[in-house]
Design an enzyme around this catalytic site. Structure first.
Site, PDB file in Angstrom:
ATOM      1  N   THR A  76       0.815  -1.221   0.000  1.00  0.00           N
ATOM      2  CA  THR A  76       0.000   0.000   0.000  1.00  0.00           C
ATOM      3  C   THR A  76       0.848   1.269   0.000  1.00  0.00           C
ATOM      4  O   THR A  76       0.421   2.294  -0.528  1.00  0.00           O
ATOM      5  CB  THR A  76      -0.951  -0.040   1.225  1.00  0.00           C
ATOM      6  OG1 THR A  76      -1.826  -1.146   1.048  1.00  0.00           O
ATOM      7  CG2 THR A  76      -1.789   1.214   1.359  1.00  0.00           C
ATOM      8  N   SER A 117       1.386  -7.420  -1.127  1.00  0.00           N
ATOM      9  CA  SER A 117       2.118  -8.434  -0.353  1.00  0.00           C
ATOM     10  C   SER A 117       1.458  -9.823  -0.346  1.00  0.00           C
ATOM     11  O   SER A 117       2.153 -10.807  -0.108  1.00  0.00           O
ATOM     12  CB  SER A 117       2.456  -7.935   1.043  1.00  0.00           C
ATOM     13  OG  SER A 117       1.365  -7.977   1.901  1.00  0.00           O
ATOM     14  N   THR A 144       1.574  -4.679   4.059  1.00  0.00           N
ATOM     15  CA  THR A 144       1.432  -5.049   5.464  1.00  0.00           C
ATOM     16  C   THR A 144       0.811  -6.438   5.656  1.00  0.00           C
ATOM     17  O   THR A 144       0.952  -7.030   6.723  1.00  0.00           O
ATOM     18  CB  THR A 144       0.589  -4.007   6.224  1.00  0.00           C
ATOM     19  OG1 THR A 144      -0.711  -3.950   5.635  1.00  0.00           O
ATOM     20  CG2 THR A 144       1.236  -2.639   6.195  1.00  0.00           C
ATOM     21  N   ASP A 145       0.130  -6.953   4.629  1.00  0.00           N
ATOM     22  CA  ASP A 145      -0.582  -8.232   4.807  1.00  0.00           C
ATOM     23  C   ASP A 145       0.366  -9.381   5.161  1.00  0.00           C
ATOM     24  O   ASP A 145       0.042 -10.235   5.995  1.00  0.00           O
ATOM     25  CB  ASP A 145      -1.386  -8.592   3.558  1.00  0.00           C
ATOM     26  CG  ASP A 145      -2.603  -7.698   3.365  1.00  0.00           C
ATOM     27  OD1 ASP A 145      -2.925  -6.924   4.277  1.00  0.00           O
ATOM     28  OD2 ASP A 145      -3.240  -7.782   2.296  1.00  0.00           O
TER      29      ASP A 145
END
Ligand code: ASP
Length: 328
Positions: free
Chosen positions: A13, A57, A90-91
């Site tokens: 992101t 990610s 971030t995932d």
């Protein structure tokens, strides 16, 4: 003397914008565009910017994590580089950060950073997070702490951190331990240190490792499926302190008989697993059967650790010994 940092951009992101046609976020910004959102960073350090990839990610595979590790390792070996930052979605950030933490044998700071709001949103947090990551990576205090995850002005150890909220900027938490420190007014301040680090000396990882969550009344069918499909390791998010429904026990037993290491963690958000209970499917029976205890790791991180260990050895007792090291 001015320090020099390498920043490896992998996507996420922090590099996304809303696409006007599909009205959803997709990768768009390159390294220069992201860095141009920061102010006065030339006063803090010199930089080498590396456009490694622009991947969401969930598209980052264990093989890509290994590739990122090799790139980070090369940069750390360069005497002109004082630290490395990896930008990442971030995932799966906690997985890549943990893989790097388990592989990197260097005292130089390594910081993983991302954003929760994309560049098209009001309140894009990519600039503030990357600034905080730079302030962290440039500090001598960050040496020897393993890989660090910096988000929302908090510094967490990759070995301890997990994503806890789907939306909040304050999503990366070390639920058992709290953050190592904060970034305040462009300065990193540490409250505590890590107790110890484990470095796994391997150049490969085993990708065929399953992750499964237990639920009331579940049986052994899914375990038998993984055995039949040739999986080399299985991580189970067990119940509570580390217990399974009795109908799952035969499947666990068959996996271990087939030399497939079975690691048990808890589906609870916090707390360790242990062989506390003696009933059918209880932790004591599972432990006696050969199940490996994964401490307080979340399932997704236990899976990465098992992949790395299986890249080094498939001898069951060696896998157990390496896995159960450095867990709290
Ligand atoms: N879905 C995004 C990703 O992991 C989330 C983020 O980066 O914050 O790529």
């Amino acid at each position: 003397m001015t320090k020099k940092l390498a920043i490896i951009f992998t996507g996420g992101t922090i590099s996304m914008k809303i696409d006007p046609e599909i009205h959803a976020a997709i990768p768009a910004l390159n390294a220069d565009e992201i860095v141009s959102t920061l102010k006065n960073i030339e006063d803090i350090a010199d930089f080498e910017l590396i456009n490694y990839a622009n991947l969401p990610s969930p598209h980052i595979t264990p093989a890509i994590m290994m590739d990122i590790f090799h790139l980070v390792k090369d940069k750390l070996a360069d005497p002109t580089i004082d630290g490395v930052i990896v930008t990442h979605g971030t995932d799966t950030m906690e997985e890549t950060a943990y893989v790097l933490d388990l592989l990197i044998d260097s005292n130089k700071p390594v910081v993983v950073v991302g954003a929760m709001r994309n560049f098209s949103e009001l309140g894009y947090d990519g600039a503030s997070n990357l600034s905080a990551a730079i302030c962290t990576a440039v500090s001598d205090l960050s040496k020897g702490k393993g890989v660090l995850v910096v988000m929302n002005n908090e510094v967490n150890a990759a070995s301890q951190v997990t994503k806890t909220n789907t939306l909040s900027l304050d999503t990366f938490k070390s639920p058992e331990f709290g953050p190592l420190g904060i970034v305040d007014n462009d300065e990193v301040i540490y409250y505590r240190n890590i107790v110890s680090r484990q470095v796994i000396d391997t150049d490969r990882l085993e990708e065929k490792v399953a992750l499964l969550k237990s639920g009331a009344g579940m049986e052994s069918d899914i375990l038998d499926f993984y055995i039949k499909e040739g999986y080399k390791g299985i991580v189970i998010e067990a119940m509570g302190r580390g217990n399974l429904p009795p109908a799952m026990v035969p499947g666990v037993k068959r996996a271990i008989e087939n030399n497939i290491p079975v690691v048990m963690v808890s589906r609870c958000n916090t707390g360790r697993v242990l062989y506390t209970y003696g009933y059918e499917g209880g932790g004591m029976q599972l432990r006696d059967m050969g199940v490996i205890l994964g401490g307080n790791l979340p399932g997704q991180k236990a899976r990465m650790k098992l992949m790395l260990i299986l890249g080094k050895t498939t001898v069951y007792d060696e896998v157990r010994e390496l896995f159960e090291l450095n867990l709290f």
